[in-house]
Design a protein around this motif. Sequence first.
Motif, PDB file in Angstrom:
ATOM      1  N   PHE A  95       0.830  -1.199   0.000  1.00 28.59           N
ATOM      2  CA  PHE A  95       0.000   0.000   0.000  1.00 28.59           C
ATOM      3  C   PHE A  95       0.868   1.254   0.000  1.00 28.59           C
ATOM      4  O   PHE A  95       1.011   1.933   1.019  1.00 28.59           O
ATOM      5  N   THR A  96       1.427   1.537  -1.166  1.00 36.17           N
ATOM      6  CA  THR A  96       2.269   2.714  -1.320  1.00 36.17           C
ATOM      7  C   THR A  96       1.860   3.499  -2.560  1.00 36.17           C
ATOM      8  O   THR A  96       1.228   2.967  -3.471  1.00 36.17           O
ATOM      9  N   ARG A  97       2.235   4.757  -2.562  1.00 34.96           N
ATOM     10  CA  ARG A  97       2.010   5.606  -3.733  1.00 34.96           C
ATOM     11  C   ARG A  97       3.016   5.222  -4.809  1.00 34.96           C
ATOM     12  O   ARG A  97       3.937   4.427  -4.573  1.00 34.96           O
ATOM     13  N   ASP A  98       2.858   5.802  -5.995  1.00 34.95           N
ATOM     14  CA  ASP A  98       3.777   5.530  -7.105  1.00 34.95           C
ATOM     15  C   ASP A  98       5.218   5.883  -6.746  1.00 34.95           C
ATOM     16  O   ASP A  98       6.157   5.262  -7.251  1.00 34.95           O
ATOM     17  N   ASP A  99       5.412   6.878  -5.865  1.00 31.57           N
ATOM     18  CA  ASP A  99       6.769   7.281  -5.477  1.00 31.57           C
ATOM     19  C   ASP A  99       7.329   6.447  -4.329  1.00 31.57           C
ATOM     20  O   ASP A  99       8.408   6.727  -3.814  1.00 31.57           O
ATOM     21  N   GLY A 100       6.580   5.403  -3.896  1.00 32.33           N
ATOM     22  CA  GLY A 100       7.055   4.505  -2.847  1.00 32.33           C
ATOM     23  C   GLY A 100       6.689   4.923  -1.438  1.00 32.33           C
ATOM     24  O   GLY A 100       6.916   4.183  -0.490  1.00 32.33           O
ATOM     25  N   GLU A 101       6.110   6.111  -1.278  1.00 30.53           N
ATOM     26  CA  GLU A 101       5.714   6.593   0.042  1.00 30.53           C
ATOM     27  C   GLU A 101       4.411   5.912   0.475  1.00 30.53           C
ATOM     28  O   GLU A 101       3.586   5.540  -0.357  1.00 30.53           O
ATOM     29  N   PRO A 102       4.204   5.762   1.792  1.00 33.00           N
ATOM     30  CA  PRO A 102       2.962   5.143   2.286  1.00 33.00           C
ATOM     31  C   PRO A 102       1.730   5.940   1.868  1.00 33.00           C
ATOM     32  O   PRO A 102       1.795   7.159   1.720  1.00 33.00           O
ATOM     33  N   LEU A 103       0.603   5.252   1.712  1.00 39.12           N
ATOM     34  CA  LEU A 103      -0.652   5.914   1.374  1.00 39.12           C
ATOM     35  C   LEU A 103      -1.236   6.683   2.553  1.00 39.12           C
ATOM     36  O   LEU A 103      -2.039   7.594   2.377  1.00 39.12           O
ATOM     37  N   SER A 104      -0.851   6.312   3.766  1.00 36.94           N
ATOM     38  CA  SER A 104      -1.442   6.899   4.966  1.00 36.94           C
ATOM     39  C   SER A 104      -0.378   7.031   6.045  1.00 36.94           C
ATOM     40  O   SER A 104       0.705   6.443   5.943  1.00 36.94           O
ATOM     41  N   ASP A 105      -0.716   7.779   7.091  1.00 38.53           N
ATOM     42  CA  ASP A 105       0.179   7.853   8.243  1.00 38.53           C
ATOM     43  C   ASP A 105       0.021   6.631   9.151  1.00 38.53           C
ATOM     44  O   ASP A 105       0.703   6.514  10.160  1.00 38.53           O
ATOM     45  N   HIS A 106      -0.886   5.719   8.788  1.00 36.94           N
ATOM     46  CA  HIS A 106      -1.084   4.468   9.518  1.00 36.94           C
ATOM     47  C   HIS A 106      -0.738   3.301   8.593  1.00 36.94           C
ATOM     48  O   HIS A 106      -1.033   3.358   7.405  1.00 36.94           O
ATOM     49  N   PRO A 107      -0.177   2.231   9.150  1.00 35.09           N
ATOM     50  CA  PRO A 107      -0.005   1.046   8.309  1.00 35.09           C
ATOM     51  C   PRO A 107      -1.372   0.457   7.977  1.00 35.09           C
ATOM     52  O   PRO A 107      -2.300   0.563   8.776  1.00 35.09           O
ATOM     53  N   PRO A 108      -1.532  -0.139   6.803  1.00 34.43           N
ATOM     54  CA  PRO A 108      -2.818  -0.747   6.465  1.00 34.43           C
ATOM     55  C   PRO A 108      -3.102  -1.940   7.376  1.00 34.43           C
ATOM     56  O   PRO A 108      -2.186  -2.613   7.845  1.00 34.43           O
ATOM     57  N   LEU A 109      -4.355  -2.160   7.627  1.00 34.33           N
ATOM     58  CA  LEU A 109      -4.776  -3.311   8.421  1.00 34.33           C
ATOM     59  C   LEU A 109      -5.541  -4.258   7.511  1.00 34.33           C
ATOM     60  O   LEU A 109      -6.495  -3.847   6.852  1.00 34.33           O
ATOM     61  N   ALA A 110      -5.104  -5.493   7.464  1.00 32.15           N
ATOM     62  CA  ALA A 110      -5.784  -6.507   6.656  1.00 32.15           C
ATOM     63  C   ALA A 110      -6.117  -7.693   7.558  1.00 32.15           C
ATOM     64  O   ALA A 110      -5.243  -8.265   8.203  1.00 32.15           O
ATOM     65  N   VAL A 111      -7.397  -8.019   7.611  1.00 32.94           N
ATOM     66  CA  VAL A 111      -7.857  -9.168   8.383  1.00 32.94           C
ATOM     67  C   VAL A 111      -8.623 -10.069   7.434  1.00 32.94           C
ATOM     68  O   VAL A 111      -9.489  -9.613   6.696  1.00 32.94           O
ATOM     69  N   ARG A 112      -8.258 -11.331   7.428  1.00 28.57           N
ATOM     70  CA  ARG A 112      -8.986 -12.307   6.620  1.00 28.57           C
ATOM     71  C   ARG A 112      -9.891 -13.100   7.553  1.00 28.57           C
ATOM     72  O   ARG A 112      -9.458 -13.569   8.615  1.00 28.57           O
ATOM     73  N   PHE A 113     -11.158 -13.232   7.149  1.00 28.64           N
ATOM     74  CA  PHE A 113     -12.164 -13.949   7.934  1.00 28.64           C
ATOM     75  C   PHE A 113     -12.651 -15.167   7.170  1.00 28.64           C
ATOM     76  O   PHE A 113     -12.625 -15.201   5.951  1.00 28.64           O
ATOM     77  N   ARG A 114     -13.161 -16.130   7.930  1.00 29.11           N
ATOM     78  CA  ARG A 114     -13.896 -17.250   7.361  1.00 29.11           C
ATOM     79  C   ARG A 114     -15.284 -17.184   7.975  1.00 29.11           C
ATOM     80  O   ARG A 114     -15.443 -16.856   9.147  1.00 29.11           O
ATOM     81  N   TRP A 115     -16.276 -17.486   7.158  1.00 38.41           N
ATOM     82  CA  TRP A 115     -17.623 -17.557   7.704  1.00 38.41           C
ATOM     83  C   TRP A 115     -18.229 -18.890   7.329  1.00 38.41           C
ATOM     84  O   TRP A 115     -17.880 -19.498   6.322  1.00 38.41           O
ATOM     85  N   SER A 116     -19.125 -19.348   8.157  1.00 39.55           N
ATOM     86  CA  SER A 116     -19.834 -20.599   7.905  1.00 39.55           C
ATOM     87  C   SER A 116     -21.193 -20.494   8.576  1.00 39.55           C
ATOM     88  O   SER A 116     -21.446 -19.593   9.376  1.00 39.55           O
ATOM     89  N   THR A 117     -22.064 -21.436   8.243  1.00 38.00           N
ATOM     90  CA  THR A 117     -23.371 -21.477   8.895  1.00 38.00           C
ATOM     91  C   THR A 117     -23.280 -22.395  10.092  1.00 38.00           C
ATOM     92  O   THR A 117     -22.438 -23.297  10.138  1.00 38.00           O
ATOM     93  N   ALA A 118     -24.138 -22.164  11.047  1.00 33.01           N
ATOM     94  CA  ALA A 118     -24.126 -22.962  12.268  1.00 33.01           C
ATOM     95  C   ALA A 118     -24.360 -24.434  11.996  1.00 33.01           C
ATOM     96  O   ALA A 118     -23.871 -25.293  12.706  1.00 33.01           O
ATOM     97  N   GLY A 119     -25.082 -24.744  10.912  1.00 38.49           N
ATOM     98  CA  GLY A 119     -25.370 -26.141  10.588  1.00 38.49           C
ATOM     99  C   GLY A 119     -24.300 -26.829   9.746  1.00 38.49           C
ATOM    100  O   GLY A 119     -24.386 -27.997   9.483  1.00 38.49           O
ATOM    101  N   GLY A 120     -23.283 -26.120   9.343  1.00 37.10           N
ATOM    102  CA  GLY A 120     -22.281 -26.810   8.568  1.00 37.10           C
ATOM    103  C   GLY A 120     -21.601 -25.934   7.641  1.00 37.10           C
ATOM    104  O   GLY A 120     -20.742 -26.059   6.929  1.00 37.10           O
TER     105      GLY A 120
END
Length: 120
Positions: A95-120
Amino acid sequence: DYEQLAAFVAEHSAGHPVLLAGDTNLHTDDPVDPDHPEGEGDLAIWAAFLEETGLTDVCAALDCADPGAIDKAAFRSDGGIIIEPLTHNNPTTDFTRDDGEPLSDHPPLAVRFRWSTAGG
């Protein structure tokens, strides 16, 4: 603000799963704030918000590198849908600009989730 957000979550998500993420401005690695009128720190504010909404901080479910960071993700299973966080990371090199600088003053946060139904 967190009381208002908790009320919004309660009003609009009853019986449904929830994913919530963003810049919370809460430094939960510092439990006490001497400048707060009641001495309440960010950790207490975040814990009360999670308890009121039934959400779980992703860092409580996974081993996060910086659980006190202000950018947070939380989740709640409900309505027969089971939400499970799988990964929590900060892919800063992606997550950087074309010049290599960060897009934000915060590091990006990426969370991967899994979802399922209660029955299976």
